[in-house]
Design an enzyme around this catalytic site. Structure first.
Site: not given
Ligand code: APR
Length: 275
Positions: A218, A182, A143, A126-127, A262
């Site tokens: 998550g 710079c 990231h 996460n950012v 979560a």
């Molecule tokens: N509690 C737990 N898990 C959750 C919740 C919650 N309240 N809400 C959503 N999720 C889960 C979803 O089931 C999903 O598996 O979180 C996940 C989110 O997935 P993505 O949207 O794909 O996000 P992420 O895995 O962090 O993405 C990875 O992709 O786009 C790039 O750089 C960006 O860091 C990011 C990377």
């Protein structure tokens, strides 16, 4: 601390814990029993841990990638061809941080960070800055961060709070903010774009190689190299646990997957571990 069981070692631990959800209490008791055996923990977090704080995930319903094509806002090519679009996207996400707060999952990990006697590293994809605002210290952003700027000319990074895009920016007249190191007008969002190398990979790999327990929270397991960490951890003999709302693309690689929000799963898991 002894519970009369033979001192646990990594091999005993993995044998001691029958596979996954069938024996949650077994797992918890093995963890408690194993506290002396589990010293080092690596925790990977993704957008799902911040969802209940009101920040959109990427691939969920109404996810960020619903409204924007990755190629349009999260690649070096996009920044080169349409800097106004890219800066506007990250300026909006940076501004949105002021309207959200860490949730119970962030708070539980900060508590674990403060109390865990062994090695612990929270590796977040996460950012946003919700882990820090909850008090986590043993943390790294692989990231990048919204509240940081990166100079594309000299590589300098510095805290950044305000929009990078001057208010009346039009395509033609856009000049990136100036770097104080710079002097180049080359500041960009400090976000690792697709095709770029994540931050601190060596530190992450070293922590995983020493981990007794790898926990993923998550994240969809859709993006590498983060999605590959679970297999590296397993290969290194660590126990692996997934806490997620839905099964992820990597669920098959985890010893145990617990499904749910979560804000509920993480506090109860931390409570088990610290019990
Ligand atoms: N509690 C737990 N898990 C959750 C919740 C919650 N309240 N809400 C959503 N999720 C889960 C979803 O089931 C999903 O598996 O979180 C996940 C989110 O997935 P993505 O949207 O794909 O996000 P992420 O895995 O962090 O993405 C990875 O992709 O786009 C790039 O750089 C960006 O860091 C990011 C990377």
């Amino acid at each position: 601390m002894s519970c009369g069981c033979a001192p646990l070692n990594r091999a005993t631990l993995s044998i001691g814990i029958c596979d996954g959800p069938l024996f949650p209490s077994h797992f918890c008791s093995a963890i408690r029993h194993g506290v002396s055996g589990i010293g080092n923990i690596v925790i990977l977090t993704g957008a799902g841990i911040s969802a209940e704080s009101g920040l959109a995930t990427f691939r969920g319903p109404d996810g960020l990638w619903e409204g924007h094509r990755v190629e349009d806002v999260c690649t070096p090519e996009a920044l080169a061809s349409d800097p106004v679009m890219v800066h506007r996207f990250y300026d909006a996400r940076r501004a949105a941080l002021a309207d959200v707060e860490p949730n119970a999952a962030h708070a539980a990990l900060a508590q674990l960070d403060a109390q865990w006697p062994g090695e612990l590293l929270i590796v977040t994809q996460n950012v946003d800055d919700l882990h820090e605002r909850a008090g986590a210290k043993r943390l790294l952003h692989m990231h990048g961060e919204l509240r940081s700027a990166l100079c594309a000319a000299c590589g300098a990074r510095r805290p950044w709070e305000t929009p990078m895009l001057p208010a009346n920016s039009a395509q033609g007249g856009f000049a990136a903010p100036q770097c104080s190191a710079c002097d180049a007008h080359a500041l960009r969002p400090d976000i690792v774009f697709f095709g770029e190398m994540p931050y601190q990979m060596e530190r992450i790999e070293q922590a995983i190689s020493r981990a007794d327990l790898f926990v993923s929270i998550g994240t969809s397991g859709a993006v590498y190299p983060a999605a590959g960490f679970v297999r590296t951890a397993r290969y290194r003999g660590a126990r692996t646990l997934e806490l997620n709302l839905d099964p992820s693309e990597g669920s098959i690689f985890f010893d145990e997957t617990r499904l749910g929000p979560a804000s509920e799963l993480v506090p109860s898991w931390v409570e088990e571990l610290l019990a």
